[in-house]
Structures are given as structure tokens and as C-alpha cells.
Scaffold this motif. Structure first.
Motif, PDB file in Angstrom:
ATOM      1  N   ASN A 149     -14.685  -5.412 -14.799  1.00  0.00           N
ATOM      2  CA  ASN A 149     -14.357  -4.957 -16.167  1.00  0.00           C
ATOM      3  C   ASN A 149     -13.111  -4.077 -16.085  1.00  0.00           C
ATOM      4  OD1 ASN A 149     -16.072  -2.674 -18.478  1.00  0.00           O
ATOM      5  ND2 ASN A 149     -14.450  -4.144 -18.899  1.00  0.00           N
ATOM      6  N   VAL A 150     -11.990  -4.641 -16.546  1.00  0.00           N
ATOM      7  CA  VAL A 150     -10.744  -3.868 -16.534  1.00  0.00           C
ATOM      8  C   VAL A 150     -10.590  -3.221 -17.908  1.00  0.00           C
ATOM      9  CG1 VAL A 150      -9.436  -6.014 -16.934  1.00  0.00           C
ATOM     10  CG2 VAL A 150      -8.240  -3.957 -16.198  1.00  0.00           C
ATOM     11  N   VAL A 151     -10.345  -1.911 -17.885  1.00  0.00           N
ATOM     12  CA  VAL A 151     -10.322  -1.144 -19.133  1.00  0.00           C
ATOM     13  C   VAL A 151      -8.997  -0.413 -19.255  1.00  0.00           C
ATOM     14  CG1 VAL A 151     -11.542   0.587 -20.515  1.00  0.00           C
ATOM     15  CG2 VAL A 151     -12.809  -0.740 -18.806  1.00  0.00           C
ATOM     16  N   THR A 152      -8.206  -0.770 -20.229  1.00  0.00           N
ATOM     17  CA  THR A 152      -6.976  -0.013 -20.481  1.00  0.00           C
ATOM     18  C   THR A 152      -6.566  -0.203 -21.936  1.00  0.00           C
ATOM     19  OG1 THR A 152      -4.589   0.088 -20.052  1.00  0.00           O
ATOM     20  CG2 THR A 152      -5.695  -1.861 -19.214  1.00  0.00           C
ATOM     21  N   LYS A 153      -6.402   0.925 -22.599  1.00  0.00           N
ATOM     22  CA  LYS A 153      -6.041   0.875 -24.020  1.00  0.00           C
ATOM     23  C   LYS A 153      -4.625   0.316 -24.181  1.00  0.00           C
ATOM     24  CE  LYS A 153      -5.217   3.921 -27.953  1.00  0.00           C
ATOM     25  NZ  LYS A 153      -5.787   3.061 -28.977  1.00  0.00           N
ATOM     26  N   SER A 154      -3.704   0.856 -23.387  1.00  0.00           N
ATOM     27  CA  SER A 154      -2.311   0.418 -23.498  1.00  0.00           C
ATOM     28  C   SER A 154      -2.126  -0.986 -22.914  1.00  0.00           C
ATOM     29  CB  SER A 154      -1.397   1.381 -22.748  1.00  0.00           C
ATOM     30  OG  SER A 154      -1.736   1.370 -21.366  1.00  0.00           O
ATOM     31  N   GLY A 155      -3.028  -1.360 -22.020  1.00  0.00           N
ATOM     32  CA  GLY A 155      -2.922  -2.668 -21.382  1.00  0.00           C
ATOM     33  C   GLY A 155      -1.890  -2.718 -20.278  1.00  0.00           C
ATOM     34  N   GLN A 156      -1.394  -1.572 -19.855  1.00  0.00           N
ATOM     35  CA  GLN A 156      -0.308  -1.630 -18.866  1.00  0.00           C
ATOM     36  C   GLN A 156      -0.279  -0.480 -17.853  1.00  0.00           C
ATOM     37  OE1 GLN A 156       3.490  -1.325 -20.776  1.00  0.00           O
ATOM     38  NE2 GLN A 156       3.094   0.695 -21.629  1.00  0.00           N
ATOM     39  N   THR A 157      -1.229   0.439 -17.913  1.00  0.00           N
ATOM     40  CA  THR A 157      -1.192   1.585 -16.997  1.00  0.00           C
ATOM     41  C   THR A 157      -1.090   1.103 -15.545  1.00  0.00           C
ATOM     42  OG1 THR A 157      -2.420   2.877 -18.578  1.00  0.00           O
ATOM     43  CG2 THR A 157      -2.475   3.660 -16.309  1.00  0.00           C
ATOM     44  N   ALA A 158      -0.128   1.656 -14.818  1.00  0.00           N
ATOM     45  CA  ALA A 158       0.201   1.123 -13.486  1.00  0.00           C
ATOM     46  C   ALA A 158      -0.999   1.141 -12.544  1.00  0.00           C
ATOM     47  CB  ALA A 158       1.361   1.922 -12.881  1.00  0.00           C
ATOM     48  N   GLU A 159      -1.724   2.260 -12.509  1.00  0.00           N
ATOM     49  CA  GLU A 159      -2.853   2.373 -11.567  1.00  0.00           C
ATOM     50  C   GLU A 159      -3.899   1.287 -11.857  1.00  0.00           C
ATOM     51  OE1 GLU A 159      -1.566   4.733 -13.445  1.00  0.00           O
ATOM     52  OE2 GLU A 159      -1.613   6.709 -12.493  1.00  0.00           O
ATOM     53  N   THR A 160      -4.200   1.149 -13.151  1.00  0.00           N
ATOM     54  CA  THR A 160      -5.245   0.204 -13.554  1.00  0.00           C
ATOM     55  C   THR A 160      -4.805  -1.230 -13.309  1.00  0.00           C
ATOM     56  OG1 THR A 160      -6.018   1.765 -15.195  1.00  0.00           O
ATOM     57  CG2 THR A 160      -6.620  -0.539 -15.547  1.00  0.00           C
ATOM     58  N   GLU A 192      -2.713  -5.920 -29.069  1.00  0.00           N
ATOM     59  CA  GLU A 192      -1.456  -5.671 -28.351  1.00  0.00           C
ATOM     60  C   GLU A 192      -1.639  -5.388 -26.867  1.00  0.00           C
ATOM     61  OE1 GLU A 192       0.340  -2.543 -30.538  1.00  0.00           O
ATOM     62  OE2 GLU A 192       0.690  -3.853 -32.266  1.00  0.00           O
ATOM     63  N   GLY A 193      -0.516  -5.511 -26.149  1.00  0.00           N
ATOM     64  CA  GLY A 193      -0.484  -5.076 -24.758  1.00  0.00           C
ATOM     65  C   GLY A 193      -0.518  -6.219 -23.767  1.00  0.00           C
ATOM     66  N   LEU A 194      -0.119  -5.885 -22.522  1.00  0.00           N
ATOM     67  CA  LEU A 194      -0.041  -6.902 -21.469  1.00  0.00           C
ATOM     68  C   LEU A 194      -1.409  -7.455 -21.110  1.00  0.00           C
ATOM     69  CD1 LEU A 194       2.445  -5.150 -18.970  1.00  0.00           C
ATOM     70  CD2 LEU A 194       2.952  -6.829 -20.755  1.00  0.00           C
ATOM     71  N   LEU A 195      -2.403  -6.569 -21.063  1.00  0.00           N
ATOM     72  CA  LEU A 195      -3.733  -7.058 -20.683  1.00  0.00           C
ATOM     73  C   LEU A 195      -4.295  -7.978 -21.768  1.00  0.00           C
ATOM     74  CD1 LEU A 195      -6.076  -7.141 -18.699  1.00  0.00           C
ATOM     75  CD2 LEU A 195      -7.030  -5.129 -19.852  1.00  0.00           C
ATOM     76  N   ARG A 196      -4.043  -7.639 -23.018  1.00  0.00           N
ATOM     77  CA  ARG A 196      -4.492  -8.511 -24.115  1.00  0.00           C
ATOM     78  C   ARG A 196      -3.882  -9.904 -23.953  1.00  0.00           C
ATOM     79  NH1 ARG A 196      -8.194 -10.146 -26.964  1.00  0.00           N
ATOM     80  NH2 ARG A 196      -8.832  -7.974 -27.105  1.00  0.00           N
ATOM     81  N   LYS A 197      -2.584  -9.931 -23.621  1.00  0.00           N
ATOM     82  CA  LYS A 197      -1.885 -11.209 -23.473  1.00  0.00           C
ATOM     83  C   LYS A 197      -2.525 -12.010 -22.318  1.00  0.00           C
ATOM     84  CE  LYS A 197       2.922 -12.659 -22.793  1.00  0.00           C
ATOM     85  NZ  LYS A 197       3.024 -12.761 -21.330  1.00  0.00           N
ATOM     86  N   LEU A 198      -2.709 -11.316 -21.198  1.00  0.00           N
ATOM     87  CA  LEU A 198      -3.286 -11.981 -20.028  1.00  0.00           C
ATOM     88  C   LEU A 198      -4.708 -12.471 -20.321  1.00  0.00           C
ATOM     89  CD1 LEU A 198      -2.742 -12.539 -16.977  1.00  0.00           C
ATOM     90  CD2 LEU A 198      -3.838 -10.346 -16.492  1.00  0.00           C
ATOM     91  N   ALA A 199      -5.482 -11.631 -21.017  1.00  0.00           N
ATOM     92  CA  ALA A 199      -6.869 -12.004 -21.339  1.00  0.00           C
ATOM     93  C   ALA A 199      -6.873 -13.266 -22.200  1.00  0.00           C
ATOM     94  CB  ALA A 199      -7.556 -10.851 -22.065  1.00  0.00           C
ATOM     95  N   ASP A 200      -5.949 -13.319 -23.172  1.00  0.00           N
ATOM     96  CA  ASP A 200      -5.892 -14.505 -24.040  1.00  0.00           C
ATOM     97  C   ASP A 200      -5.492 -15.739 -23.230  1.00  0.00           C
ATOM     98  OD1 ASP A 200      -6.647 -12.910 -26.091  1.00  0.00           O
ATOM     99  OD2 ASP A 200      -4.666 -12.716 -26.999  1.00  0.00           O
TER     100      ASP A 200
END
Ligand code: PA5
Length: 477
Positions: A149-160, A192-200
Motif C-alpha cells: 500500500n503506497v500512500v502519498t497525497k502529492s503522489g511524488q514524495t521522493a522517499e515514498t 492528480e499526481g504521478l502516483l495517480r497517473k501510474l495507478a491508472d
């Protein structure tokens, strides 16, 4: 949809030891000081309520999203029988609330329990991008049966994102790309965000981080509730407790609204009495995570350079977490005899979930007879009382937040109480408790130093050689 049975707030607050009457005018909050701040609190309460009515202060609505809680509970029920391990990847507001909730409400040795007693997957967290911890975690989990479960609001935090890419690659190597996508759940912005894009693109199951809510206020959203539900926590109970505290905090009176009272005492202690640090010291191992969660909330919300009107104020009070009784043998010497610059909030639990009697004191050691027949919870709580007494004797302001016991509703109450306390403290400091420009500056500098596209200008600035040589030495990556 589940209906939440009404519940009442059960926390109590005793602030007598933080008053001038107990610790002296120089160190304690006086009735006059509280009276002076009362009208500001009323004004700010009206502003916050108006903002809420106009669609702002959206964190306050989280206890009402029962449809989401039901969806999470249904997902978790299935996942709990399907997976052996659960890997949460997130940092700051994207993991601290979940860690606090699970530490408070699950068995302290949950991961070591046999499957039939654990009730769901073992729980692991990747927050820091520390290669030793990450490698060890990926070696210990059973990737074939792991939910990531990857969790990031911004979808881009480097550590996460770095930890996620490492975990994803490891997962794909074991189960293949298709199954890996089925074993990944992304908690991120709905649009929005990179993770949202990747998830889609990759078809991950997703849960939303609510828009308009800062990361550190998301514990009662999918960010905190999904991990909690996967570890068997009663998430509806959490929401019920938060709603009960919200109900109790409806009034604008600083003396009867517990969140406003705590905010006023802390801000007055800092700005008028020189208590620039706020220690939270639960006398329960299970609540240490809540103290850690609060530490982030207080620091990131109130530590601000600019006031709401744009003046430099460098506001904030340094939050510290301590654990009773352990820190009586570490920090309390400093707190009682060192600089008188702290307000100390003790957290008491009246009934522990375990009763452990002390028995078998050796007849030949009469000095230990005082422990015979006593109970460990009683010892722990008397230590808290003893600490409150010792601090007060040393004229160190302290207060006690007491819970009758630790259950989901009490933890939900603590979450809501501390969030509203923080919002009011921001108002009393005259700063915006939302947003975190200092954190964002660090994030951007990290992107620049790691060579992310679009950050070249910042990278050049960072690496520009000032007189006397460069500040930075980059390790090649
Ligand atoms: O409270 C906050 O907003 C921050 O601490 C964030 O939670 C933290 O920086 C992680 O951000 P994100 O969820 O975007 O990865």
C-alpha cells in the motif's frame, strides 16, 4: 451504510498543575490570562466555523464519511484472509497516523502472533529510504502473499516513490507484472499526481487522500483507516470517537471546549511564560505513537516564519514525545531541574487492557514487600501521579489528559482533540496552520539534488560555489 451509534466523549483534562496557583505566576497560566484570550478564541471559533460552513476546514468532515469506512472495511476483510504480509509505504502524514492507530489498538506483538490469532497480515512500514531497513524488510516479507500500500497525497514524495519503486520491482520479480499490479493499492489524490497517473496506467486499486486536507490531518481518511482496518482495528469506533469529540468541541468558550483550552494553555505558556517546548508523555506504551503523530502535527502546523498578515514571526513551540515511566529514568531529571522552558502534558489511562499482579516477592527481601499483590497498571499510574507531583513541586507546569481505557473511540477522540487544538493554536499564534512551506522547500531541494527534470535552476543555485567554497558535496548516483 453503517450508522454510527452516538457515543459521548470520555476524555478528561486536568490543568490545575499548569496554573499560576500551582506553579506560581512566573510559570503558570492565570485566570486573568485565560480571560484575556477568551474573546480571541471566540472570534477565531466563529471564523473557523464560518470557513467550515463555506466548505473549508475539510478535515473536520472526515468522521462523517461512513460510506468510505464501509468500503475500506469490506476491502480489508477480504484482504485480511488473502495476505500474509502488508507493507505500508509512506512518510510523515502518510504513515504516522496509521502507525499510531495500530500501535494503540493492536496487540504489541501482533506480527509475532500465529496466523489464527493475528487476524490479518503482519504489518511492516517503509518510511525512511534507509537501504538497510528496506532491504531487511523486503527479505523478511513473503512477497508472494504481500499487499503493498503506497500512500502519498502529492503522489511524488521522493522517499515514498523511491521505496515504492524498489518494492514494486521486488514484487514483480517474484509474482510477475500482472499479479504485482493486483497486489498494489495506492492511496493518493483522486485526480492528480504521478502516483495517480501510474495507478491508472497499471490498474492499481486506489483509495483517496481527501483533497483540501493536509497530510498530517488525514489519519481519519483512507490514509489511516485502511492500514488500521487491515490490522483488525474497529475503524467505525475511531470515527465514532472523533465525532464525539467534535460534538464536545462545538462551543466557543475557552474554559469548556477542551481543544481550545489545551491550545490556549500551550500558546500562553510559550508566548507569555517562556515554555517554548511542549512535552507529550503518555503513561502507556500503546499511546507513544499518538505522541509521535502529535509531534508532527504540532511542529508542521505551527512552526511558521510568517504570520497570516505576512510579518516574520518565527512562531511555534517545539513538541517532544516522552514515555512514562521509561523517561522518568531519562528525561525527567532535565524536566524537573533543567531550564524551566517546558509545558508537560501527561496522558493517563485509568484501566489497562491487561491486569498483571506482582506476586512471589521473596520472604528474605522484605524491602520488596511493598510490591506484593500490587498490579503493574497501578504502579505505572502511581508513577504518573508521582511525576505530576514532582514537576509541580519544582514549579514546572504540567497537565493531564486522562482516558478511561484505550479503545478505538478514545483514540479517535484524541485525534480530533489534537487536530482542533492545533488549528486554534495556529489562530492564537496568528499563523496559518495549514500548508508546510518549509517541508516543500526541502522536498524541492531533494528533487534538484537528485537531478529531477524541471529542477535544474534550483540545482544550479544549490550547487553554486559561494565565497569560501561549496556547501555541498554530492555523492554520484
Ligand atoms: O503533513 C504533511 O503534509 C506532510 O508531512 C506530508 O504528509 C509528507 O511530507 C508526505 O507527503 P505526501 O503524502 O505527499 O507523500
Amino acid at each position: 451504510m453503517t450508522e454510527l451509534a452516538a457515543t459521548s466523549s470520555r476524555l478528561t483534562i486536568d490543568y490545575r498543575n499548569a496554573t499560576a496557583g500551582a506553579v506560581g505566576e512566573e510559570h503558570g497560566v492565570s485566570p486573568a490570562m485565560l480571560a484575556e484570550v477568551a474573546s480571541k478564541v471566540r472570534e477565531e471559533h466563529a471564523r473557523i466555523a464560518a470557513e467550515h460552513a463555506a466548505g473549508g476546514q475539510r478535515w473536520m468532515n472526515l468522521p462523517d464519511d461512513l460510506a468510505l469506512a464501509d468500503e475500506i472495511a469490506a476491502f480489508a476483510e477480504q484482504a485480511r484472509s488473502r495476505y500474509q504480509d502488508y507493507l505500508l509505504i509512506g512518510i510523515g502524514g502518510s504513515s504516522l497516523g496509521a502507525i499510531a492507530t495500530i500501535a494503540a489498538l493492536a496487540d504489541p506483538y501482533r506480527n509475532l502472533l500465529p496466523d489464527d490469532r493475528r487476524g490479518g497480515p503482519r504489518f511492516f512500514v517503509l518510511d525512511n529510504p534507509d537501504p538497510e531497513k528496506v532491504r531487511a524488510t523486503l527479505e523478511v516479507v513473503d512477497l508472494e502473499h504481500t499487499l503493498v500500500n503506497v500512500v502519498t497525497k502529492s503522489g511524488q514524495t521522493a522517499e515514498t516513490m523511491a521505496n515504492f519503486l524498489v518494492a514494486r520491482q521486488a514484487l514483480e520479480a517474484v509474482v510477475g507484472k500482472q499479479r504485482a499490479s493486483e497486489q498494489i493499492v495506492a492511496t493518493t489524490d483522486p485526480k492528480e499526481g504521478l502516483l495517480r497517473k501510474l495507478a491508472d496506467e497499471e490498474g492499481y486499486r486506489t483509495f483517496p487522500v481527501p483533497p483540501g486536507v493536509d497530510g498530517r490531518q488525514t489519519v481519519l481518511s483512507a490514509v489511516g483507516m485502511l492500514p488500521a482496518a487491515l490490522c483488525g482495528v474497529d475503524i467505525h469506533g475511531l470515527l465514532r470517537g472523533a465525532a464525539a469529540m467534535r460534538e464536545r468541541c462545538r462551543g466557543d468558550d475557552v474554559l469548556t471546549n477542551p481543544a481550545y483550552l489545551l491550545a490556549a494553555i500551550a500558546v500562553l505558556a510559550d508566548t507569555r511564560l517562556g515554555k517554548s517546548m511542549l512535552v507529550t508523555m503518555p503513561y502507556a506504551d500503546a499511546l507513544y505513537g499518538v505522541a509521535d503523530w502529535f509531534r508532527q502535527l504540532w511542529a508542521e502546523s505551527l512552526g511558521k516564519r510568517l504570520s497570516v498578515s505576512g510579518e516574520e514571526v518565527f512562531a511555534g513551540q517545539t513538541p517532544i514525545k516522552a514515555l512514562g515511566a521509561i523517561d522518568q529514568h531519562s528525561q525527567i531529571q532535565l524536566y524537573t531541574e533543567g531550564p524551566n522552558d517546558k509545558l508537560i502534558a501527561l496522558v493517563a489511562v485509568e484501566r489497562c487492557r491487561a491486569r498483571v499482579e506482582i506476586g512471589g516477592t521473596p520472604a528474605g527481601t522484605p524491602e520488596l514487600a511493598y510490591l506484593q499483590g500490587a498490579e503493574l497498571g497501578q504502579l505505572l499510574d502511581r508513577e504518573r501521579l508521582a511525576t505530576a507531583w514532582a514537576l509541580t513541586e519544582a514549579r514546572r507546569p504540567n497537565l493531564t489528559i486522562a482516558a478511561p481505557e484505550i479503545d478505538a473511540a478514545v483514540v479517535g477522540e484524541l485525534f480530533f482533540l489534537h487536530q482542533l487544538q492545533t488549528v486554534m493554536a495556529g489562530a492564537l499564534y496568528g499563523v496559518n496552520p495549514f500548508g508546510q512551506p518549509g517541508v516543500e522547500a526541502g522536498k524541492n531541494a531533494t528533487y534538484a539534488l537528485m537531478g529531477r527534470e524541471g529542477y535544474e535552476g534550483l540545482r544550479d543555485d544549490l550547487l553554486a560555489e559561494p565565497e569560501g567554497g561549496s556547501h555541498f558535496t554530492l555523492v554520484p548516483v
